[in-house]
Design an enzyme around this catalytic site. Structure first.
Site, PDB file in Angstrom:
ATOM      1  N   HIS A  54      53.166  62.792  63.714  1.00 33.31           N
ATOM      2  CA  HIS A  54      51.885  62.319  64.238  1.00 33.31           C
ATOM      3  C   HIS A  54      51.778  60.804  64.056  1.00 33.31           C
ATOM      4  O   HIS A  54      52.258  60.257  63.064  1.00 33.31           O
ATOM      5  CB  HIS A  54      50.718  63.008  63.521  1.00 33.31           C
ATOM      6  CG  HIS A  54      50.799  64.502  63.523  1.00 33.31           C
ATOM      7  ND1 HIS A  54      50.533  65.263  64.644  1.00 33.31           N
ATOM      8  CD2 HIS A  54      51.153  65.374  62.542  1.00 33.31           C
ATOM      9  CE1 HIS A  54      50.697  66.538  64.354  1.00 33.31           C
ATOM     10  NE2 HIS A  54      51.078  66.636  63.082  1.00 33.31           N
ATOM     11  N   HIS A  84      54.124  40.252  57.197  1.00 38.19           N
ATOM     12  CA  HIS A  84      53.221  39.108  57.376  1.00 38.19           C
ATOM     13  C   HIS A  84      54.013  37.973  58.033  1.00 38.19           C
ATOM     14  O   HIS A  84      54.974  37.468  57.462  1.00 38.19           O
ATOM     15  CB  HIS A  84      52.690  38.658  56.017  1.00 38.19           C
ATOM     16  CG  HIS A  84      51.430  37.838  56.084  1.00 38.19           C
ATOM     17  ND1 HIS A  84      51.271  36.786  56.966  1.00 38.19           N
ATOM     18  CD2 HIS A  84      50.268  37.922  55.390  1.00 38.19           C
ATOM     19  CE1 HIS A  84      50.076  36.272  56.801  1.00 38.19           C
ATOM     20  NE2 HIS A  84      49.439  36.934  55.843  1.00 38.19           N
ATOM     21  N   HIS A  88      46.393  51.827  65.248  1.00 45.85           N
ATOM     22  CA  HIS A  88      45.096  51.153  65.165  1.00 45.85           C
ATOM     23  C   HIS A  88      44.456  51.036  66.538  1.00 45.85           C
ATOM     24  O   HIS A  88      45.049  50.497  67.484  1.00 45.85           O
ATOM     25  CB  HIS A  88      45.279  49.766  64.552  1.00 45.85           C
ATOM     26  CG  HIS A  88      44.087  48.878  64.693  1.00 45.85           C
ATOM     27  ND1 HIS A  88      42.834  49.245  64.267  1.00 45.85           N
ATOM     28  CD2 HIS A  88      43.941  47.637  65.228  1.00 45.85           C
ATOM     29  CE1 HIS A  88      41.974  48.275  64.526  1.00 45.85           C
ATOM     30  NE2 HIS A  88      42.623  47.291  65.119  1.00 45.85           N
ATOM     31  N   CYS A 146      41.999  43.687  60.543  1.00 46.88           N
ATOM     32  CA  CYS A 146      41.985  45.132  60.796  1.00 46.88           C
ATOM     33  C   CYS A 146      43.093  45.885  60.073  1.00 46.88           C
ATOM     34  O   CYS A 146      43.074  47.118  60.027  1.00 46.88           O
ATOM     35  CB  CYS A 146      42.086  45.388  62.296  1.00 46.88           C
ATOM     36  SG  CYS A 146      40.711  44.692  63.243  1.00 46.88           S
ATOM     37  N   HIS A 182      37.676  55.636  72.350  1.00 47.25           N
ATOM     38  CA  HIS A 182      36.640  56.048  73.292  1.00 47.25           C
ATOM     39  C   HIS A 182      35.374  56.505  72.569  1.00 47.25           C
ATOM     40  O   HIS A 182      34.252  56.145  72.961  1.00 47.25           O
ATOM     41  CB  HIS A 182      37.168  57.183  74.180  1.00 47.25           C
ATOM     42  CG  HIS A 182      36.215  57.609  75.254  1.00 47.25           C
ATOM     43  ND1 HIS A 182      35.242  58.570  75.045  1.00 47.25           N
ATOM     44  CD2 HIS A 182      36.074  57.200  76.543  1.00 47.25           C
ATOM     45  CE1 HIS A 182      34.557  58.739  76.160  1.00 47.25           C
ATOM     46  NE2 HIS A 182      35.040  57.927  77.089  1.00 47.25           N
ATOM     47  N   ASN A 199      36.423  50.205  68.250  1.00 43.96           N
ATOM     48  CA  ASN A 199      37.283  49.594  67.236  1.00 43.96           C
ATOM     49  C   ASN A 199      36.461  49.444  65.958  1.00 43.96           C
ATOM     50  O   ASN A 199      35.619  48.559  65.846  1.00 43.96           O
ATOM     51  CB  ASN A 199      37.780  48.238  67.721  1.00 43.96           C
ATOM     52  CG  ASN A 199      38.698  47.552  66.711  1.00 43.96           C
ATOM     53  OD1 ASN A 199      38.869  48.011  65.583  1.00 43.96           O
ATOM     54  ND2 ASN A 199      39.290  46.430  67.112  1.00 43.96           N
TER      55      ASN A 199
END
Length: 506
Positions: free
Chosen positions: A387, A302, A391, A223, A420, A424
């Site tokens: 802002h 990572h 994710h 993702c 909502h 995802n």
């Protein structure tokens, strides 16, 4: 309240320290200059400069050379001209009950079950996860799985991905009036579905991109691959001048829905939905005026060298040979540790001096007085960032980052609303969140936005953008017809919507 005011005063003094010192010095210099006579400059030249030309000339030449070298070698700005988030057709909308029916039909269609699906315990488990997930009743499922019986085939998977990518790109090219043949760099990321020819080749074929386009196809990166794609495009734009870079982020649901009995592999079925985004970047100086944002920083972390990090999200066979993605119990700890490392790298790049000093003082204090100081100071990122696009991987992900970064509910509103409304959508979720902020009319000129993405491996990647104008929502924004119905109030315990809608501040 007093402590807040003291901290704001401290932040103002440290941030404006140069200005506070500069004005008195300017007044002193002005006072000295006022007392100079006409003969003073001549006296300075004959008494000092005339006898030190050998020193001054090389110093002047070195200054000019250094300035020219800096201007010539500094990285060129990377602009975000426009982006487009795919909005699936209304007939693909999938309520929680409809999603549960999809799960049932997929399991029933599995050849190993002989058309039966008697065990109801898995259904209760999935329903419980689904209801607590934070997803609403207007997310979207793939057309192939909405059919009865479901089409869980390679052809159906290809159709899903092509619809998402082509739909997002058509809207992007329409909004920007950019000729696809002007694209010099193409980066496509899809973690779980990577056919041959590649998805990047499909884009080249569909939109007839030029033969010398530099195309890349990123797979298996989870993702967080959307920010990786942006970072790769940025590096390429620093090398190849006067061109456009096209980034496409998506994920496939059809080919990767899990039909087995392993509960750790069932969870992903409850969270992932159809979505994708196309982003147009440019390094052309003339595009600055019409661009929405300029890329300020990208930071990639990572932690895959650690075995727990590497295995916490992993695709593989279950006990019956069915392929799925398992989530280990270590995922929360791994995610928290990886996020902290990413923040430790990004913080010094974006935080104001006042926060850096506070962190340094508490860091040294903890080293010297371990018993008295139990925790490091958590910097206030809201002093540097306006802002946040976290994710939308699930309620738990958003909750943890909201707590660790000491964010207010409005700071994570875009993430919760995206989860909502769209679920995802993997690497593209951060773009639906950015579109939400724009649709609310909150993005002002000079505002900075921080996109934070988490993914398998385990990775945490960040991108920071600065708004070049008061950014308005794009034409055909995914929030165009529903922004007034958000944010939705969610019960923190059950995960259900307490009310249908709740007007948010604009």
């Amino acid at each position: 309240m007093t402590s807040v005011n003291v901290k704001l005063l401290y932040h103002y003094v440290i941030t404006n320290l140069f200005n506070l010192c500069f004005f008195p010095l300017t007044a002193i210099v002005a006072g000295k200059a006022y007392r100079l006579t006409i003969d003073d400059p001549h006296h300075l030249y004959y008494s000092y400069l005339q006898h030190n030309l050998i020193t001054i000339a090389p110093l002047f030449a070195f200054t000019v050379f250094g300035s020219v070298l800096y201007i010539a070698t500094r990285p060129k700005p990377v602009y975000l001209v426009e982006y487009s988030c795919y909005l699936p057709p209304t007939h693909c909308r999938s309520s929680i009950s409809k999603v549960m029916d999809i799960f049932y039909q997929v399991r029933k269609a599995d050849p190993s079950r002989n058309g039966t699906c008697d065990d109801s315990s898995w259904l209760d488990f999935l329903r419980k996860i689904q209801e607590r997930s934070g997803l609403g009743d207007e997310t979207h499922g793939p057309e192939g799985l909405l059919q009865v019986p479901p089409r869980k085939t390679f052809a159906a998977a290809r159709e899903e991905t092509e619809q998402v990518i082509i739909g997002a790109l058509e809207n992007l090219f329409k909004n920007t009036n950019v000729n696809p043949k002007d694209i010099g760099i193409l980066v496509v990321n899809s973690s779980m579905f990577n056919p041959t020819p590649s998805l990047s080749a499909m884009v080249v074929n569909t939109f007839k991109l030029r033969s010398n386009v530099r195309s890349f196809n990123l797979g298996g990166m989870g993702c967080s691959a959307g920010v990786i794609a942006i970072d790769l495009a940025k590096d390429l734009l620093h090398v190849h001048k006067n061109t456009y870079a096209l980034v496409v982020s998506t994920e496939n649901i059809t080919y990767n829905i899990y039909a087995g009995d392993n509960r750790s592999m069932m969870v992903s079925n409850c969270l992932f939905r159809v979505g994708g985004a196309a982003i147009l970047l440019s390094n052309k100086p003339g595009d600055r005026r019409r661009s929405k944002y300029e890329l300020v920083h990208t930071v990639r972390t990572h932690t895959g060298a650690d075995d727990k990090s590497f295995r916490c999200v992993q695709q593989g066979d279950d006990e019956n040979g069915k392929i799925g993605v398992s989530l280990s119990k270590d995922i929360t700890d791994v995610a928290g540790r990886t996020v902290k490392k990413n923040i430790a790298t990004l913080g010094p790049l974006i935080l104001p001096l006042s926060e850096k000093l506070l962190f340094f003082v508490t860091f040294m204090g903890k080293k010297l007085f371990k018993d008295k100081i139990k925790h490091y100071y958590v910097p206030d990122f809201k002093l540097a960032i306006d802002h946040f696009c976290i994710h939308a991987g699930g309620r738990a992900v958003i909750d943890v980052l909201e707590k660790n970064l000491a964010l207010a509910p409005i700071d994570v509103e875009a993430s919760r609303s995206t989860l909502h409304r769209f679920g995802n959508t993997s690497s593209s979720s951060i773009w639906y969140e950015l579109a939400y902020i724009e649709a609310k009319g909150r993005m002002k000129k000079g505002n900075k936005v921080w996109q934070i993405a988490l993914g398998s491996g385990f990775k945490c990647n960040s991108a920071v953008w600065v708004a070049l104008n008061n950014v308005k929502a794009s034409t055909n924004s995914p929030w165009e017809h529903c922004i007034d119905r958000y944010p939705v109030k969610i019960d923190s315990d059950s995960g259900k919507s307490e009310t249908r809608v709740q007007n948010g501040r604009s």
